[in-house]
Scaffold this motif. Structure first.
Motif, PDB file in Angstrom:
ATOM      1  N   ARG A   1      43.994  46.944  33.270  1.00  0.00           N
ATOM      2  CA  ARG A   1      43.461  47.076  34.629  1.00  0.00           C
ATOM      3  C   ARG A   1      42.536  45.908  34.958  1.00  0.00           C
ATOM      4  NH1 ARG A   1      42.345  53.496  33.643  1.00  0.00           N
ATOM      5  NH2 ARG A   1      44.467  54.213  34.121  1.00  0.00           N
ATOM      6  N   ALA A   2      41.786  45.442  33.985  1.00  0.00           N
ATOM      7  CA  ALA A   2      40.932  44.271  34.207  1.00  0.00           C
ATOM      8  C   ALA A   2      41.779  43.038  34.499  1.00  0.00           C
ATOM      9  CB  ALA A   2      40.041  44.037  32.988  1.00  0.00           C
ATOM     10  N   LEU A   3      42.878  42.890  33.779  1.00  0.00           N
ATOM     11  CA  LEU A   3      43.790  41.778  34.042  1.00  0.00           C
ATOM     12  C   LEU A   3      44.405  41.895  35.428  1.00  0.00           C
ATOM     13  CD1 LEU A   3      45.792  41.555  30.672  1.00  0.00           C
ATOM     14  CD2 LEU A   3      43.950  40.048  31.424  1.00  0.00           C
ATOM     15  N   GLN A   4      44.809  43.105  35.793  1.00  0.00           N
ATOM     16  CA  GLN A   4      45.497  43.314  37.066  1.00  0.00           C
ATOM     17  C   GLN A   4      44.555  43.183  38.250  1.00  0.00           C
ATOM     18  OE1 GLN A   4      47.326  47.087  36.195  1.00  0.00           O
ATOM     19  NE2 GLN A   4      49.088  46.143  35.185  1.00  0.00           N
ATOM     20  N   ALA A   5      43.258  43.315  38.012  1.00  0.00           N
ATOM     21  CA  ALA A   5      42.294  43.041  39.074  1.00  0.00           C
ATOM     22  C   ALA A   5      42.268  41.556  39.413  1.00  0.00           C
ATOM     23  CB  ALA A   5      40.903  43.517  38.655  1.00  0.00           C
ATOM     24  N   VAL A   6      42.670  40.739  38.439  1.00  0.00           N
ATOM     25  CA  VAL A   6      42.779  39.290  38.635  1.00  0.00           C
ATOM     26  C   VAL A   6      44.153  38.928  39.179  1.00  0.00           C
ATOM     27  CG1 VAL A   6      42.807  37.054  37.456  1.00  0.00           C
ATOM     28  CG2 VAL A   6      41.101  38.793  36.830  1.00  0.00           C
ATOM     29  N   ASP A   7      45.190  39.512  38.566  1.00  0.00           N
ATOM     30  CA  ASP A   7      46.575  39.233  38.947  1.00  0.00           C
ATOM     31  C   ASP A   7      47.364  40.533  38.836  1.00  0.00           C
ATOM     32  OD1 ASP A   7      49.247  38.512  39.180  1.00  0.00           O
ATOM     33  OD2 ASP A   7      49.046  36.692  37.967  1.00  0.00           O
ATOM     34  N   PRO A   8      47.664  41.194  39.952  1.00  0.00           N
ATOM     35  CA  PRO A   8      48.337  42.491  39.922  1.00  0.00           C
ATOM     36  C   PRO A   8      49.704  42.474  39.246  1.00  0.00           C
ATOM     37  CG  PRO A   8      47.409  42.071  42.092  1.00  0.00           C
ATOM     38  CD  PRO A   8      47.298  40.796  41.327  1.00  0.00           C
TER      39      PRO A   8
END
Length: 287
Positions: free
Chosen positions: A72-79
């Motif tokens: 989720r932390a990654l997807q906050a940067v790049d979904p």
């Protein structure tokens, strides 16, 4: 719902996007928070405190939630990013695709084992290992631990034997459980019974921070645990009637009562139960 792919199937663009997202949360300080969390909950079964993450039945659900939080932390940067998996029963070489210059970088150099290639090499200017993890600030690896005590990656047969076990876990619910899928995969060596295996053996094979409680310092941690999560998924499909055990905390006055998490016992730090993490099918799938 999104898909977690085998790392060998990632396109060049997918690799770049994943690396860029990891580096961005590293720069923000969020990545280091994940490392601190893992160190905090890496509790040995010789310690007199709760251990939700290791040497315990909740090894799989705790790491599933941990991996989801990182994702989720990654997807906050790049979904469009998800955590791929490293199938170390297939990609067993020190020159496998995940160790390429454009992905995770390679082995540490002779001598100090400092990683010199890839985006996570200290000299690239993006990756500084946290204080107190190593004597230096750079990432180290020691593939196979050559020398007096070498180690090899687990094989497909090693995993197959674990997947055949129809019981999830057994008493005493810790590192010396001689049966059960959980410890067969987690892989704590039992004196005169079996060597360190599967999950733990991979940590040893990579070396550097991966060999200790601060293992997420090496980004390969996430790909390794994505595969561990996939193996739990495969086991549950192979044994659909097998339950997570223990269903409740062990009966008093057993020593493990205060330390082991039953099916409906909230696990820190998220206050989520193992039951809530049994089914991931509405969130992600594996390719």
């Amino acid at each position: 719902m999104y898909t977690r792919k085998n790392q060998r199937d990632l396109t060049r663009t997918e690799k770049r996007r994943l690396v860029d997202a990891i580096l961005k949360i590293k720069r923000s300080g969020r990545y280091d928070d994940f490392v601190v969390m893992h160190r905090e909950y890496y509790v040995m079964d010789t310690e007199n405190r709760s251990r939700p993450a290791h040497m315990t039945p909740s090894f799989f659900p705790w790491h599933r939630r941990y991996l989801l939080e990182f994702e989720r932390a990654l997807q906050a940067v790049d979904p469009g990013v998800s955590v791929p998996y490293w199938d170390w029963t297939q990609d067993r070489s020190t020159t496998s695709s995940l160790w390429a210059e454009d992905f995770l970088g390679g082995n540490g150099r002779p001598g100090d084992r400092r990683v010199m290639t890839g985006p996570f090499a200290y000299d690239a200017g993006n990756w500084k290992v946290g204080t107190g993890i190593t004597d230096q600030n750079w990432l180290t690896r020691n593939f196979g631990r050559p020398g007096r005590d070498p180690v090899s990656l687990p094989t497909a047969d090693d995993v197959a034997r674990a997947l055949k076990d129809p019981v999830y876990d057994t008493e005493p619910w810790n590192s010396v459980s001689t049966e059960g899928f959980r410890n067969r995969i987690e892989g704590w060596g039992i004196h005169r019974v079996r060597p360190v295996a599967n999950h733990n053996r991979v940590h040893q094979w990579v070396g550097g921070p991966m060999a200790g409680a601060a293992s997420p310092e090496d980004p390969v941690f996430w790909l390794h645990h994505s595969f561990i999560d996939l193996l739990w998924d495969r086991w549950r499909k192979a044994h659909p009637k097998a339950a997570y055990v223990p269903g409740r905390k062990p009966d008093a006055p057993g020593r493990e009562r205060r330390h082991v998490f039953g099916l409906d016992d909230p696990m820190p730090p998220w206050n989520v139960t193992p039951r809530a993490l049994l089914d991931h099918s509405k969130v992600y799938r594996y390719a």
